[in-house]
Motif scaffolding. Sequence first.
Motif, PDB file in Angstrom:
ATOM      1  N   UNK A 232     -12.602   8.302 -46.956  1.00 55.88           N
ATOM      2  CA  UNK A 232     -12.125   8.604 -45.666  1.00 55.88           C
ATOM      3  C   UNK A 232     -13.049  10.281 -46.045  1.00 55.88           C
ATOM      4  N   UNK A 233     -14.013  10.438 -46.666  1.00 58.99           N
ATOM      5  CA  UNK A 233     -15.188  11.699 -47.462  1.00 58.99           C
ATOM      6  C   UNK A 233     -15.864  12.778 -45.792  1.00 58.99           C
ATOM      7  N   UNK A 234     -15.658  11.495 -44.491  1.00 62.36           N
ATOM      8  CA  UNK A 234     -16.625  12.860 -43.675  1.00 62.36           C
ATOM      9  C   UNK A 234     -15.086  13.069 -42.520  1.00 62.36           C
ATOM     10  N   UNK A 235     -13.975  11.960 -42.438  1.00 64.47           N
ATOM     11  CA  UNK A 235     -13.099  11.452 -41.028  1.00 64.47           C
ATOM     12  C   UNK A 235     -11.793  11.290 -42.000  1.00 64.47           C
ATOM     13  N   UNK A 236     -10.543  11.526 -41.489  1.00 66.99           N
ATOM     14  CA  UNK A 236      -9.798  11.407 -42.336  1.00 66.99           C
ATOM     15  C   UNK A 236      -9.047   9.953 -41.536  1.00 66.99           C
ATOM     16  N   UNK A 237      -8.791   8.818 -42.103  1.00 67.39           N
ATOM     17  CA  UNK A 237      -8.254   7.531 -41.889  1.00 67.39           C
ATOM     18  C   UNK A 237      -9.564   6.468 -41.284  1.00 67.39           C
ATOM     19  N   UNK A 238     -10.409   7.003 -41.951  1.00 71.07           N
ATOM     20  CA  UNK A 238     -12.061   6.173 -41.743  1.00 71.07           C
ATOM     21  C   UNK A 238     -11.898   6.030 -43.292  1.00 71.07           C
ATOM     22  N   UNK A 239     -12.474   4.480 -44.064  1.00 73.63           N
ATOM     23  CA  UNK A 239     -12.590   4.710 -45.212  1.00 73.63           C
ATOM     24  C   UNK A 239     -14.546   4.073 -45.429  1.00 73.63           C
ATOM     25  N   UNK A 240     -15.032   4.923 -46.030  1.00 73.28           N
ATOM     26  CA  UNK A 240     -16.149   4.666 -45.972  1.00 73.28           C
ATOM     27  C   UNK A 240     -17.129   4.952 -47.269  1.00 73.28           C
ATOM     28  N   UNK A 241     -18.171   3.974 -48.275  1.00 67.70           N
ATOM     29  CA  UNK A 241     -18.064   3.265 -49.550  1.00 67.70           C
ATOM     30  C   UNK A 241     -19.460   5.117 -49.880  1.00 67.70           C
ATOM     31  N   UNK A 242     -18.760   4.769 -51.172  1.00 62.39           N
ATOM     32  CA  UNK A 242     -20.027   6.144 -51.872  1.00 62.39           C
ATOM     33  C   UNK A 242     -19.928   5.197 -53.051  1.00 62.39           C
ATOM     34  N   UNK A 243     -21.420   5.871 -53.695  1.00 64.48           N
ATOM     35  CA  UNK A 243     -21.819   5.470 -55.316  1.00 64.48           C
ATOM     36  C   UNK A 243     -22.367   6.955 -56.014  1.00 64.48           C
ATOM     37  N   UNK A 244     -21.571   7.118 -57.141  1.00 63.64           N
ATOM     38  CA  UNK A 244     -21.574   8.646 -57.829  1.00 63.64           C
ATOM     39  C   UNK A 244     -22.237   8.768 -59.138  1.00 63.64           C
ATOM     40  N   UNK A 245     -23.725   9.255 -59.932  1.00 63.35           N
ATOM     41  CA  UNK A 245     -23.652   8.629 -61.021  1.00 63.35           C
ATOM     42  C   UNK A 245     -22.626   9.133 -62.144  1.00 63.35           C
ATOM     43  N   UNK A 246     -22.536   8.660 -62.906  1.00 59.76           N
ATOM     44  CA  UNK A 246     -21.952   8.940 -64.240  1.00 59.76           C
ATOM     45  C   UNK A 246     -20.583  10.235 -64.642  1.00 59.76           C
TER      46      UNK A 246
END
Length: 288
Positions: A232-246
């Motif tokens: 929940x990277x932008x709003x608490x309790x709202x799950x979103x999908x992210x990607x990061x390099x290793x």
Amino acid sequence: RLFRAALDGSEPVVDIGPTDSGAGQYELDATGEHVLNLVPDPDTGRLRLVGLAGDGSAGETLLDGNVGSVLDYRLAPAGDLVLFRAVDGSGGAELYAAPTRGGRVFRVNGPLSAEGAVESDYVLGADGRSVYFRQTIAAGTVELFRGSVVGRSPDRLCAPHAVGSAVQEFAVAPDHVVYRADSRANNVVELFVAPADASADPERVPLDLPVNADVHAFALSEDASRIVFLADGATAFKLELYSAPIDAQSFVRLNQDLDSSEDVSDFQVTPDSSAVVFRANPDGGTNR
């Protein structure tokens, strides 16, 4: 008991040896000619880790060195080594390594505190000699370590944790270890990447979480080049999908803009590491 039979039924069934029906765990080595097995000690009731010849031609070989009652074990892919946890009745679970045909047993973890124990999600590294494991340091405090199958003093992979902070899960890539932990603040679970050889401090994936937010789950791409994670990277309790390099130097949001009631509920990375399939789940609505 354990038995062996030819697939075409052309040979008599062979009695390999005893097993513990309650333990439910036995495993063939890479050659198929040797069986690892948990059996209860008739005098103490402790579970012993033994090796048996797959053709029934030899008796048991004790593999655990009588260090304690064996809780679980994992056979190395090459079949020459077994990792196992055991308790001796005076403390928490400890982690050991032993040759599958018998030989010297090495303790992998460092000394345990009165409340200490090695957790059950230990992993053998790609080099066949490094072992990655979580160890409870004190009540509610769990850290991540890299040990050795020959008993070298383990290295801490995470930053030292405050009381009550914990590494919650981890995954091992060829050159990195990725983990979720509330390392910087209790109950704020973030994503970190450490060198697999413990040669440098861990890096935090630089997603600054709002209050009451966490990284909830992650997976590595098959080629281990990227980490895909739910937060929940932008709003608490709202799950979103992210990607990061290793290398954990950046991140990108993968999902489209979601309605106020929508969350990303789960995901799967494609086997070719090129994409991710995910489900957006409106609260009380139909998955889409």
